[in-house]
Design an enzyme around this catalytic site. Structure first.
Site, short mmCIF file in Angstrom:
data_model
loop_
_atom_site.label_atom_id
_atom_site.label_comp_id
_atom_site.label_asym_id
_atom_site.label_seq_id
_atom_site.Cartn_x
_atom_site.Cartn_y
_atom_site.Cartn_z
N HIS A 51 -9.75 -6.01 8.50
CA HIS A 51 -10.34 -5.57 7.24
C HIS A 51 -11.49 -4.59 7.47
CE1 HIS A 51 -8.09 -9.11 6.20
NE2 HIS A 51 -7.88 -8.68 4.91
N GLU B 36 0.63 -1.22 -0.02
CA GLU B 36 0.13 -0.01 -0.22
C GLU B 36 0.80 1.04 0.09
OE1 GLU B 36 -2.32 -3.39 1.23
OE2 GLU B 36 -0.34 -2.69 2.08
#
Length: 322
Positions: A123, A54
């Site tokens: 998540h 990321e």
């Protein structure tokens, strides 16, 4: 009018903007696999998968934006933004200011968030307030497919970095979407239902819960006004203050942790600028200060439901519904 899911509306916005502007590119975690129709039309140079990295993805987007491109990056789940905080907050959000306006950073970061899939705490974590607190960033979280398409088009055209949160629980809900290429300005809320007794302010999936609560309240003679913020930054302060000036009562609802959430900022805004209009204390409804469970029933229990919203509003109006 065509019917699309929120997921498909995002794809439609990407398609239209990539056709309109050759500087728009998209890359990220699985985006070329999930949206193969974009690869078919625009090729692998403009749509590409990346490794699960990321920080590198976000850093690449910042560099691409600085050189004149308009990148859209998909980081999948909102908690993964933790790995890209330096690139998004410390670079994308600040470099336009630090350059004295010589550079702009038109990039959009997509991230899924919220309850609905039972994916567990690593998540599912609503972190939108982190980015509202970060200078130079804009934050959007639509609740309908039509708004998702129109707001994403505006976000791509904006010369500032935009965090674009997609509510997991709404991702595959269908809705009517105008066929033409409409846009919506960032920072403009919408009044979904007019009322004069209490204002319900929300965003994301809890907008629907507020609408359901308003129907329950109407059965008991209470007219609730429902506002969908759509954008969290810029925040449509005028829409909130106008409504509270009319109703005198406010319930702010969001799925994210109630502690230091968007609701706290809205409550402070109203207390500072519309205190004389208030007929009752402001109520904030939000998620608990705890990691979200992977269990679907427990996950749903962490989200303010319509019954709780109706009960809170009724307390303010001193008319508890049965």
């Amino acid at each position: 009018m065509p019917t699309l899911t929120l997921y498909d509306a995002v794809g439609a916005a990407l398609t239209e903007e990539m056709r309109r502007d050759s500087s728009v590119i998209a890359f990220g975690e699985g985006i070329a696999t999930k949206r193969h129709e974009l690869v078919d039309e625009f090729g692998g140079l403009r749509i590409r998968n990346t490794p699960l990295a990321e920080g590198i993805i976000a850093g690449t987007a910042v560099g691409a934006a600085a050189t004149g491109l308009r990148p859209v990056v998909d980081l999948l789940f909102a908690p993964f933004l933790c790995y890209a905080m330096d690139e998004l907050v410390n670079s994308a959000g600040k470099l336009r200011y630090l350059s004295g306006g010589q550079f702009s950073f038109p990039l959009v970061t997509l991230a899924m968030t919220g309850a609905g899939w039972g994916v567990g705490a690593q998540h599912n974590h609503n972190v939108e307030a982190w980015f509202v607190h970060s200078p130079g960033l804009k934050v959007v979280m639509p609740s309908t497919p039509a708004d998702a398409k129109a707001l994403l088009k505006s976000a791509i055209r904006d010369d500032n970095p935009v965090l674009f949160f997609l509510d997991i629980g709404l991702l595959y809900q269908p809705g009517e979407v105008p066929a033409d290429e409409q846009t919506l300005p960032l920072g403009r809320a919408t009044v979904l239902r007019e009322g004069h007794d209490v204002t319900l302010v929300s965003y994301g999936k809890t907008v629907q819960h507020c609408q359901q609560a308003a129907e329950t309240l109407a059965d008991h003679g209470i007219a609730a006004e429902v506002i969908d913020l759509r954008s969290l930054k810029p925040l449509d302060e005028a829409a909130i203050l106008t409504s509270v000036g009319k109703t005198g009562r406010l319930v702010v609802v969001h799925e994210a942790n109630r502690l230091c959430g968007i609701g706290a900022e809205i409550a402070a805004l109203v207390a500072e600028q519309a205190f004389a209009s208030l007929k009752a204390p402001i109520i904030r409804l939000g998620g608990p200060d705890a990691p979200v469970a992977a269990s679907y029933p427990l996950e749903q229990a962490s989200v303010p439901q319509a019954s709780a919203i109706a009960a809170a509003a009724a307390r303010l109006c001193a008319a508890q519904p049965a």
